[in-house]
Scaffold this motif. Structure first.
Motif, PDB file in Angstrom:
ATOM      1  N   ASP A  39      47.882  28.934  33.613  1.00 55.08           N
ATOM      2  CA  ASP A  39      47.666  28.805  32.171  1.00 55.08           C
ATOM      3  C   ASP A  39      47.726  30.194  31.536  1.00 55.08           C
ATOM      4  OD1 ASP A  39      46.604  28.507  29.575  1.00 55.08           O
ATOM      5  OD2 ASP A  39      45.332  26.831  30.187  1.00 55.08           O
ATOM      6  N   HIS A  40      48.897  30.561  31.010  1.00 60.94           N
ATOM      7  CA  HIS A  40      49.098  31.909  30.484  1.00 60.94           C
ATOM      8  C   HIS A  40      48.114  32.260  29.378  1.00 60.94           C
ATOM      9  CE1 HIS A  40      53.581  31.735  31.911  1.00 60.94           C
ATOM     10  NE2 HIS A  40      52.732  31.920  32.899  1.00 60.94           N
ATOM     11  N   TRP A  41      47.786  31.300  28.540  1.00 66.92           N
ATOM     12  CA  TRP A  41      46.898  31.570  27.409  1.00 66.92           C
ATOM     13  C   TRP A  41      45.480  31.862  27.909  1.00 66.92           C
ATOM     14  CZ3 TRP A  41      47.918  28.687  22.226  1.00 66.92           C
ATOM     15  CH2 TRP A  41      47.217  29.296  21.197  1.00 66.92           C
ATOM     16  N   ALA A  42      45.002  31.030  28.815  1.00 61.99           N
ATOM     17  CA  ALA A  42      43.661  31.252  29.357  1.00 61.99           C
ATOM     18  C   ALA A  42      43.593  32.571  30.123  1.00 61.99           C
ATOM     19  CB  ALA A  42      43.272  30.085  30.270  1.00 61.99           C
ATOM     20  N   VAL A  43      44.632  32.894  30.877  1.00 60.99           N
ATOM     21  CA  VAL A  43      44.687  34.171  31.604  1.00 60.99           C
ATOM     22  C   VAL A  43      44.662  35.325  30.613  1.00 60.99           C
ATOM     23  CG1 VAL A  43      46.153  35.651  33.024  1.00 60.99           C
ATOM     24  CG2 VAL A  43      45.830  33.248  33.650  1.00 60.99           C
ATOM     25  N   ALA A  47      47.935  34.392  45.727  1.00 55.29           N
ATOM     26  CA  ALA A  47      47.217  33.552  44.762  1.00 55.29           C
ATOM     27  C   ALA A  47      46.903  34.330  43.493  1.00 55.29           C
ATOM     28  CB  ALA A  47      45.937  33.009  45.394  1.00 55.29           C
ATOM     29  N   ALA A  48      46.477  35.591  43.646  1.00 54.39           N
ATOM     30  CA  ALA A  48      46.194  36.426  42.477  1.00 54.39           C
ATOM     31  C   ALA A  48      47.459  36.650  41.649  1.00 54.39           C
ATOM     32  CB  ALA A  48      45.607  37.761  42.921  1.00 54.39           C
ATOM     33  N   GLY A  49      48.597  36.711  42.311  1.00 52.89           N
ATOM     34  CA  GLY A  49      49.866  36.900  41.605  1.00 52.89           C
ATOM     35  C   GLY A  49      50.231  35.744  40.689  1.00 52.89           C
ATOM     36  N   THR A  50      49.581  34.583  40.902  1.00 54.88           N
ATOM     37  CA  THR A  50      49.841  33.434  40.035  1.00 54.88           C
ATOM     38  C   THR A  50      49.584  33.770  38.577  1.00 54.88           C
ATOM     39  OG1 THR A  50      49.142  31.951  41.823  1.00 54.88           O
ATOM     40  CG2 THR A  50      49.260  31.001  39.623  1.00 54.88           C
ATOM     41  N   LEU A  51      48.639  34.652  38.312  1.00 53.62           N
ATOM     42  CA  LEU A  51      48.284  35.009  36.939  1.00 53.62           C
ATOM     43  C   LEU A  51      49.431  35.705  36.220  1.00 53.62           C
ATOM     44  CD1 LEU A  51      45.488  34.503  38.321  1.00 53.62           C
ATOM     45  CD2 LEU A  51      44.551  36.250  36.802  1.00 53.62           C
TER      46      LEU A  51
END
Length: 450
Positions: free
Chosen positions: A87-91, A122-126
């Motif tokens: 979720d780009h906005w939440a990130v 997993a952190a790269g997902t952001l």
């Protein structure tokens, strides 16, 4: 509508000493992964789960066994990031602040410096998916948030370069010994967490021109990391050097830098051919970006060993691979593909581009230093582009523009003719750009954080 049990897990922060209810959180993440990405627009659920990752990343509560707590938390943490991190906005709101100008440095530090056992995947997902939206003129809000999110990560890395030269990573569980977990210490960021560094590098590709303060495309939300009056641009330099500590990430960045340099050169030649004021700032931006990349590559390799011939050859091979990738994949910068194609169709054009973008293969006997590229190939490329566009006195070359090989082999007459074709003002601009390049280069690579 979410069942009450799921809502309770999503709403509750993992504050119980020694117990974060890891399985409940993994179950919730698995359910989220099955949901449509159409709903990933700042949802309350995504925000809540990301808030939980912030709490977990702060570490074990007082009075608990730190290592055991971390090992039990890691699987849930990775699943939560993989689910809510899409979720780009939440990130954006967590990492950069809702206003895009309030970076959450504690979270960024904890996320980047955590002991990951998956290379930081997993952190790269952001960061996944930010690059494609950065230039989308139909989603200006999303594009701005992409720039602000990447900037938040970059300003931290660029200001804390030394921290990322001595990282600790956790080996995957199937690599552990009988006496417990295995950690790798004192590693560069790219060695410790290559997947995360690759995600950061990919996310940065639309914003390298923004770092130079001279935009080539439609990216927005990213302001320069340094004051351009400082030729060394230490935050930008350190950022690039840290990210180039993984070969694949370095290849991604080198290819993006290559296309930006060609884009800047096209802006410069277009301004002249259109009889406008020469865009000297574009020419200097190309040289500044080239110099910073050369210094950053050398810093990264010198951090991992002496800057000897073998290391210099590694830098050359990294940049050669990036150049080949750019030729294969093409460029997203307006007009750059036509430049590459046009030069590819003339004798020696490919060799010229490689000399300009990659440089010469290092010689064995050269004293160790930062590899320096000559400005000769740049002068040829600028002149050739202007000739293609019908600029100036083309009668100076009655047989057509000279090949690059003839230009390289010339003892003076041909080069003198090319300089006469360019004229004193353009020649002066090119000399100024060469000075800009040289001003970024110390003889020896500086230390990260200096």
């Amino acid at each position: 509508r979410l069942p009450t049990g799921i809502k309770n897990v999503a709403a509750g922060l993992p504050s119980s000493p020694g117990d974060i209810h890891a399985q409940d959180r993994r179950d919730l993440a698995a359910i989220m992964m099955k949901g449509s990405t159409d709903f990933l627009h700042g949802s309350d659920l995504d925000r809540s789960v990301l808030k939980q990752t912030e709490q977990i990343l702060k570490g074990a509560p007082d009075g608990t066994y730190k290592q055991g707590w971390e090992l039990s938390a890691n699987p849930a943490l990775k699943d939560m990031l993989s689910a809510a991190g899409r979720d780009h906005w939440a990130v954006h709101d967590l990492v950069a602040g809702a206003d895009g100008k309030s970076p959450n440095n504690e979270y960024i530090s904890n996320l980047l410096r955590h002991h990951w056992d998956d290379g930081g995947a997993a952190a790269g997902t952001l960061l996944h998916g930010l690059a494609p939206v950065a230039n989308d003129t139909t989603q200006l809000g999303a594009a701005t948030r992409a720039g602000e999110t990447v900037h938040a990560f970059d300003q931290y890395i660029g200001s804390h370069g030394k921290e990322f030269t001595s990282m600790t990573a956790l080996e995957p569980k199937d690599h552990w010994h009988g006496d417990g977990p295995v950690y790798r210490t004192n590693e560069m960021f790219g060695k410790a967490d290559p997947e995360l560094v690759r995600a950061l590098s990919e996310a940065n590709t639309p914003f390298l021109d923004d770092m130079m303060g001279h935009n080539l495309d439609h990216s927005r939300g990213f302001t320069p990391l340094d004051d351009r009056t400082d030729a060394n641009m230490p935050h930008t330099r350190d950022l690039l050097g840290i990210l180039e500590s993984d070969p694949e990430a370095a290849k991604t960045l080198h290819a993006a830098i290559d296309q930006d340099r060609l884009g800047y050169h096209k802006q410069f030649t277009d301004s002249i051919a259109s009889h406008n004021t020469p865009d000297v700032d574009a020419l200097n931006a190309a040289s500044r970006l080239q110099g910073l990349d050369d210094v950053a590559s050398s810093m990264s390799h010198a951090q991992q060993g002496a800057l000897d011939h073998a290391r210099a050859l590694e830098i050359y091979n990294d940049k050669s691979a990036a150049y080949d990738a750019l030729k294969t994949a093409g460029s997203s910068i307006p007009g750059v593909n036509s430049v590459i194609n046009d030069l590819g169709n003339i004798p020696g054009g490919d060799a010229m581009l490689k000399d300009m973008l990659v440089g010469k293969q290092p010689e064995e006997q050269v004293v160790p230093h930062i590899p320096v590229n000559s400005g000769g190939a740049t002068q040829y490329q600028i002149a050739q582009q202007l000739f293609q566009q019908g600029y100036g006195d083309r009668n100076l070359f009655p047989n057509g523009f000279p090949t690059y090989q003839d230009y390289v082999n010339d003892q003076g007459v041909l080069r003198s003719t090319v300089q006469r074709y360019l004229g004193s003002e353009i020649a002066s601009d090119l000399n100024g750009a060469e000075n800009t390049y040289q001003s970024t280069l110390p003889h020896q690579p500086p230390k990260f954080g200096s």
